[in-house]
Design a protein around this motif. Structure first.
Motif, PDB file in Angstrom:
ATOM      1  N   VAL A   1      -6.148  10.087   6.863  1.00  0.00           N
ATOM      2  CA  VAL A   1      -5.013   9.803   7.746  1.00  0.00           C
ATOM      3  C   VAL A   1      -4.649   8.330   7.564  1.00  0.00           C
ATOM      4  O   VAL A   1      -5.447   7.447   7.865  1.00  0.00           O
ATOM      5  CB  VAL A   1      -5.360  10.074   9.233  1.00  0.00           C
ATOM      6  N   VAL A   2      -3.488   8.094   7.015  1.00  0.00           N
ATOM      7  CA  VAL A   2      -3.088   6.719   6.698  1.00  0.00           C
ATOM      8  C   VAL A   2      -2.102   6.199   7.748  1.00  0.00           C
ATOM      9  O   VAL A   2      -1.085   6.834   8.029  1.00  0.00           O
ATOM     10  CB  VAL A   2      -2.444   6.638   5.294  1.00  0.00           C
ATOM     11  N   ASP A   3      -2.456   5.082   8.293  1.00  0.00           N
ATOM     12  CA  ASP A   3      -1.611   4.469   9.311  1.00  0.00           C
ATOM     13  C   ASP A   3      -0.996   3.200   8.703  1.00  0.00           C
ATOM     14  O   ASP A   3      -1.700   2.232   8.442  1.00  0.00           O
ATOM     15  CB  ASP A   3      -2.521   4.102  10.505  1.00  0.00           C
ATOM     16  N   VAL A   4       0.277   3.246   8.433  1.00  0.00           N
ATOM     17  CA  VAL A   4       0.925   2.098   7.803  1.00  0.00           C
ATOM     18  C   VAL A   4       1.434   1.137   8.877  1.00  0.00           C
ATOM     19  O   VAL A   4       2.206   1.525   9.757  1.00  0.00           O
ATOM     20  CB  VAL A   4       2.097   2.543   6.906  1.00  0.00           C
ATOM     21  N   LEU A   5       0.965  -0.105   8.795  1.00  0.00           N
ATOM     22  CA  LEU A   5       1.392  -1.097   9.789  1.00  0.00           C
ATOM     23  C   LEU A   5       2.559  -1.914   9.243  1.00  0.00           C
ATOM     24  O   LEU A   5       2.495  -2.415   8.128  1.00  0.00           O
ATOM     25  CB  LEU A   5       0.229  -2.048  10.107  1.00  0.00           C
ATOM     26  N   PRO A   6       3.609  -2.060  10.004  1.00  0.00           N
ATOM     27  CA  PRO A   6       4.721  -2.894   9.540  1.00  0.00           C
ATOM     28  C   PRO A   6       4.338  -4.371   9.575  1.00  0.00           C
ATOM     29  O   PRO A   6       3.381  -4.760  10.248  1.00  0.00           O
ATOM     30  CB  PRO A   6       5.831  -2.603  10.552  1.00  0.00           C
ATOM     31  N   VAL A   7       5.090  -5.174   8.827  1.00  0.00           N
ATOM     32  CA  VAL A   7       4.841  -6.614   8.828  1.00  0.00           C
ATOM     33  C   VAL A   7       5.362  -7.207  10.142  1.00  0.00           C
ATOM     34  O   VAL A   7       6.487  -6.934  10.552  1.00  0.00           O
ATOM     35  CB  VAL A   7       5.538  -7.303   7.633  1.00  0.00           C
ATOM     36  N   VAL A   8       4.496  -7.967  10.796  1.00  0.00           N
ATOM     37  CA  VAL A   8       4.899  -8.668  12.018  1.00  0.00           C
ATOM     38  C   VAL A   8       4.755 -10.164  11.769  1.00  0.00           C
ATOM     39  O   VAL A   8       3.719 -10.631  11.306  1.00  0.00           O
ATOM     40  CB  VAL A   8       4.028  -8.240  13.225  1.00  0.00           C
TER      41      VAL A   8
ATOM     42  N   LEU B   1      -6.148  -4.006   5.250  1.00  0.00           N
ATOM     43  CA  LEU B   1      -6.484  -2.835   4.448  1.00  0.00           C
ATOM     44  C   LEU B   1      -7.885  -2.445   4.914  1.00  0.00           C
ATOM     45  O   LEU B   1      -8.875  -2.988   4.453  1.00  0.00           O
ATOM     46  CB  LEU B   1      -6.458  -3.181   2.952  1.00  0.00           C
ATOM     47  N   GLU B   2      -7.925  -1.557   5.896  1.00  0.00           N
ATOM     48  CA  GLU B   2      -9.200  -1.293   6.566  1.00  0.00           C
ATOM     49  C   GLU B   2      -9.457   0.195   6.741  1.00  0.00           C
ATOM     50  O   GLU B   2      -8.531   0.982   6.873  1.00  0.00           O
ATOM     51  CB  GLU B   2      -9.173  -1.902   7.989  1.00  0.00           C
TER      52      GLU B   2
ATOM     53  N   MET C   1       0.841  -1.191   0.000  1.00  0.00           N
ATOM     54  CA  MET C   1       0.000   0.000   0.000  1.00  0.00           C
ATOM     55  C   MET C   1       0.884   1.252   0.000  1.00  0.00           C
ATOM     56  O   MET C   1       1.818   1.356   0.788  1.00  0.00           O
ATOM     57  CB  MET C   1      -0.883  -0.030   1.248  1.00  0.00           C
ATOM     58  N   ILE C   2       0.578   2.167  -0.928  1.00  0.00           N
ATOM     59  CA  ILE C   2       1.377   3.390  -1.058  1.00  0.00           C
ATOM     60  C   ILE C   2       0.528   4.569  -0.576  1.00  0.00           C
ATOM     61  O   ILE C   2      -0.408   4.992  -1.251  1.00  0.00           O
ATOM     62  CB  ILE C   2       1.795   3.631  -2.533  1.00  0.00           C
ATOM     63  N   PRO C   3       0.843   5.134   0.591  1.00  0.00           N
ATOM     64  CA  PRO C   3       0.018   6.223   1.140  1.00  0.00           C
ATOM     65  C   PRO C   3      -0.136   7.394   0.178  1.00  0.00           C
ATOM     66  O   PRO C   3      -1.230   7.952   0.042  1.00  0.00           O
ATOM     67  CB  PRO C   3       0.786   6.651   2.391  1.00  0.00           C
TER      68      PRO C   3
END
Lengths: 224, 82
Positions: free
Chosen positions: B25-32, B68-69, B1-3
């Motif tokens: 407001v885009v909140d990018v979550l890192p891969v866990v 993606l929510e 996903m590209i903010p």
């Protein structure tokens, strides 16, 4: 003026995911193993699928295929030469298949009932980006990579490779003249999708097909 | 996903709708991933390698990063156009 926050927690792909869940339930009820084939354009999905359909039919399996392209029914005509029922989905500019398109094309497919199939293959639109986000209800997502594409493709398109359940390397018969670095390719795939099954194939010579067909049979047996 | 892409499109699709002028407001979550040998979750720097940053083992189990929510919307009542 009052400010309020409405919590939604709604998946943007929710509609597709719901439709895909419905399809998945239908496939399971019908006892058909469904595979979604994804790759770049030109990797050889159609040639690989053509051979797969032919060999499965020769073994007495009941197979069918849906094939997605922006335009033309060239691939459907090629695949139909295998004798299997094939239906073309033209997306008219859309770069991926979604669950709704699959549902529609299954519904109106004359002479083909899911319950009368052992395997249904869905050949996606050639694109390593968007199809990764669209669940089609498949049991197995197969990502294909040809020896002409470069060993770093898994690193360039990690989302797709990470979402796959099996990987197929195609055109192995020309690996040498292409200077294909097999070790690096295998390592890169495994780096992005640890533990994934990898098949090294050639639709032209038939190399690796036996192992692939054996895998399909096992997956199918596992499901019924 | 590209903010940046999402924000670019947001301006276009919201134009002429009650959401025109709204801010995304885009909140990018890192891969866990979950590392079995370490017995705990680990956050990855990117998607070039699914190895545990602690022990170096490959980790197949993803715990976060595929979301993606739409998490929530903040509304100022009274300013919404009819």
């Amino acid at each position: 003026m009052t400010t309020r926050i409405v919590e939604l927690r709604r998946g943007i792909l929710k509609k597709n995911d719901e439709l895909a869940a419905g399809l998945r339930a239908n496939y399971a009820a019908a006892g058909v193993l469904v595979l979604n084939l994804v790759s770049s354009p030109g990797t050889g999905k159609t040639a690989f699928l053509e051979r797969t359909l032919r060999e499965l039919k020769a073994r007495g399996s009941r197979v069918a295929a849906l094939v997605g392209d922006l335009e033309t029914d060239n691939d459907a005509r090629r695949l139909a030469a295998s004798g299997a029922p094939v239906r073309q989905i033209n997306t008219h500019g859309i770069c991926h298949l979604d669950a709704e398109m699959i549902g529609k094309h299954l519904d109106g497919w004359e002479g083909v009932a899911l319950g009368a199939l052992d395997y249904l293959f869905i050949e996606n639109v050639g694109n390593l980006v968007c199809p990764s986000s669209y669940d089609l209800g498949e049991k197995i997502r197969v990502v294909l990579l040809s020896v002409t594409e470069g060993e770093d493709k898994p690193l360039k398109y990690p989302t797709m490779f990470n979402s796959a359940d099996a990987a197929v390397i195609t055109k192995m018969d020309i690996a040498e003249p292409c200077g294909f670095d097999r070790e690096t390719a295998l390592r890169n795939i495994n780096e992005i999708r640890p533990g994934i099954r990898i098949f090294e194939t050639s639709a032209k010579t038939g190399a690796g097909m036996e192992e692939w067909l054996e895998y399909l049979a096992q997956e199918r047996a596992g499901r019924s | 996903m590209i903010p940046e892409s999402l924000e670019f499109c947001w301006g276009i699709v919201s134009e002429g709708t009650p959401l025109e002028g709204s801010r995304l407001v885009v909140d990018v979550l890192p891969v866990v991933v979950h590392c079995a040998p370490c017995g705990q979750d680990a956050t990855l720097d990117g998607m070039q390698s699914f190895r545990c940053p602690r022990c170096g083992e490959l980790c197949a189990e993803i715990r976060q990063g595929r979301e993606l929510e739409i998490d929530s919307i903040e509304i100022d009542d009274g300013e919404v156009k009819p």
